[in-house]
Each structure stands twice: as structure tokens, then as C-alpha cells.
Scaffold this active site. Structure first.
Site, mmCIF file in Angstrom:
data_model
loop_
_atom_site.group_PDB
_atom_site.id
_atom_site.type_symbol
_atom_site.label_atom_id
_atom_site.label_comp_id
_atom_site.label_asym_id
_atom_site.label_seq_id
_atom_site.Cartn_x
_atom_site.Cartn_y
_atom_site.Cartn_z
ATOM 1 N N VAL A 94 0.813 -1.221 0.000
ATOM 2 C CA VAL A 94 0.000 0.000 0.000
ATOM 3 C C VAL A 94 0.847 1.271 0.000
ATOM 4 O O VAL A 94 0.361 2.335 -0.371
ATOM 5 C CB VAL A 94 -0.977 0.028 1.190
ATOM 6 N N LYS A 95 2.086 1.161 0.494
ATOM 7 C CA LYS A 95 3.026 2.295 0.541
ATOM 8 C C LYS A 95 2.380 3.547 1.130
ATOM 9 O O LYS A 95 2.500 4.646 0.592
ATOM 10 C CB LYS A 95 3.602 2.581 -0.843
ATOM 11 N N ARG A 96 1.707 3.394 2.253
ATOM 12 C CA ARG A 96 1.095 4.529 2.923
ATOM 13 C C ARG A 96 2.164 5.404 3.575
ATOM 14 O O ARG A 96 3.184 4.909 4.057
ATOM 15 C CB ARG A 96 0.100 4.062 3.986
#
Length: 263
Positions: A94-96
Site C-alpha cells: 500500500v506504501k502509505r
């Protein structure tokens, strides 16, 4: 068992395999599937079946589900549950990256028993400042989840930013990871370091001798397994991920299974 505990029991002489689940428009078309949430579901279920008993981790790329809106997230939630029922670890790509209550809200979506899309591990980006990730890291610590912090990514566009400074920015992020781990006494954080930059991956392995590293870039991005197998005697700490390369072996489950075995 937690993500870290599960991987730590694996033998040291083999890389940890991760099957990416990327229902891209091109892949769905190549498989004869509609470019819809239903097509993404059919694709993802096939990839899960191929991964079962052949790889410990699956990694859905959230963007390829999110593009279908609420229907895509419904499919994603079902796929996560199905994967966990199969005994697979789920790493949400998700690479939040955000600050304060916002990053905490993201963590509530993905980490812990009350999370609607509970996963075992997650990717995050630290480029709003490593300290901005603290609420998410704390939740991961409390729930036994694992966090892969993007340090040195596999895409060439990231090089200028990530290699800026002396020491390089991505190396400073590794230091931040090491400091957080030392202070908490638990194995919660690893890093994303691309298989496309094996010398940097070797440095990272040496700097964080107990951490796990997600090493994307095998296959379509040009990284080769033989270039990373000599980097450490503890190969299980390198989580090699292939998505489009494995999907290209489909749509027959047997062919995808064979491609996973050959990773």
C-alpha cells in the site's frame, strides 16, 4: 505466529518467496478476463491457488484493486481472507505515508484484529519523515504485524531523491529503522530495497542484521535471482517478489506453480 516469527523458522539456505498479485489491465486481458472487479477476483484466486504450498507470502498490490472502487475493495477483502484461510501470509503493498492521526487511521484499516482488511505485513513510505510513521509502527508492534519501510526502491526515478545527501537519505532511513528497533526490543520493521540494486541490498543486510528485506524487481524490472543469492548466508531474510513475471506464466495454475517453484 507473527510475520517475523513465521519467517524466522524458515531454513537459511533459501530466499523467501513472495507472490505478487497485480490484476493489471494488460494481465487480465492476456488471461481472457474482463477488466472488472470480477476479473480481478478470478485472477487473484488463481494466483492464490498457485502460491498455496509453494510460497509463504502473497502481496496484493492495492492500486489494482482500488481502481475498481468499492467493488475492488470488496474483492480485496475477500482475497485477504481466502489467503489467510490457506495459511498464507499477506503483505499489503500500500506504501502509505502520512502524519499524525492520518497515518494512524491508515494503520487501523490494515493492522490488528479490528482492521477490516487485516494483513500480516504492510509497506510504507517514510519520505514525510521517519518519525511521522510512529503511530503505525506502534500499532504494528502491538499487533505483531511487520512493516517494510521503503528505503531504496527498485524504480530508477527514486534514485535522485533516495541517494541525496551524505550519508545518503536511504542509508539514514536504515539508521532510523535500527534505532527504533533497538529502543523497542521487538522485530517489527524491515525495509524495501530493490533487487535491482544488489550492492545497496548487501549494505542494508549488513546494517540491519536481524531485519527482513522486501526485494522487488525480479523479472520485468530486470533483476536476476543469481545476483542476490551471494549477498548473505541467511537468504531467508531476502523476500523476493515477482508479480507480472509470474502472471505472465498464466493463466494455467500448473504453469504459474512451476514458475513459483523456479524462483
Amino acid at each position: 505466529m507473527t510475520f517475523f516469527e513465521t519467517l524466522s523458522e524458515a531454513p537459511c539456505d533459501a530466499l523467501t518467496k513472495c507472490v505478487g498479485i497485480d490484476p493489471t489491465q494488460d494481465t487480465l486481458s492476456a488471461w481472457g478476463l474482463d477488466d472488472t472487479a470480477a476479473g480481478a477476483r478470478a485472477f487473484a484466486l488463481t494466483m492464490l491457488e498457485a502460491a498455496h504450498n509453494n510460497a509463504p507470502i502473497v502481496k496484493p498490490q492495492i492500486a489494482y484493486f482500488e481502481r475498481f472502487g468499492v467493488e475492488g475493495y470488496s474483492v480485496l477483502t475477500d482475497i485477504i481472507k481466502e489467503a489467510k484461510d490457506m495459511g498464507l501470509l499477506v503483505l499489503a503493498d500500500v506504501k502509505r505515508g502520512d502524519i499524525g492521526s492520518t497515518i494512524d487511521a491508515y494503520s487501523q484499516a490494515w493492522l490488528g484484529d479490528k482492521a477490516p482488511m487485516q494483513v500480516d505485513a504492510i509497506t510504507v513510505t517514510p519520505y514525510l519523515g521517519f518519525g511521522s510513521l510512529t503511530p503505525l509502527l506502534d500499532r504494528a508492534y502491538d499487533t505483531g504485524a511487520y512493516v517494510f519501510v521503503v528505503a531504496r526502491s527498485s524504480n530508477p526515478e527514486g534514485t535522485t531523491l533516495q541517494e541525496h545527501g551524505n550519508p545518503k537519505l536511504w542509508q539514514t532511513i536504515l539508521d532510523d529503522i535500527g534505532t527504533w528497533e533497538a529502543n523497542r526490543g521487538n522485530k517489527t520493521i524491515g525495509a524495501v530495497v530493490g533487487a535491482t540494486v544488489p550492492a545497496d541490498l548487501k549494505y542494508a543486510l549488513e546494517q540491519l542484521p536481524n531485519a527482513y528485506f522486501l526485494a522487488p524487481g525480479i523479472g520485468k524490472q530486470g533483476a536476476r535471482l543469481e545476483n542476490i543469492k551471494a549477498l548473505t548466508p541467511d537468504l531467508k531474510r531476502i523476500v523476493v517478489s515477482s508479480s507480472r513475471g509470474l502472471a505472465a506464466a498464466g493463466p494455467k495454475i500448473a504453469d504459474i506453480r512451476e514458475a513459483i517453484i523456479q524462483m
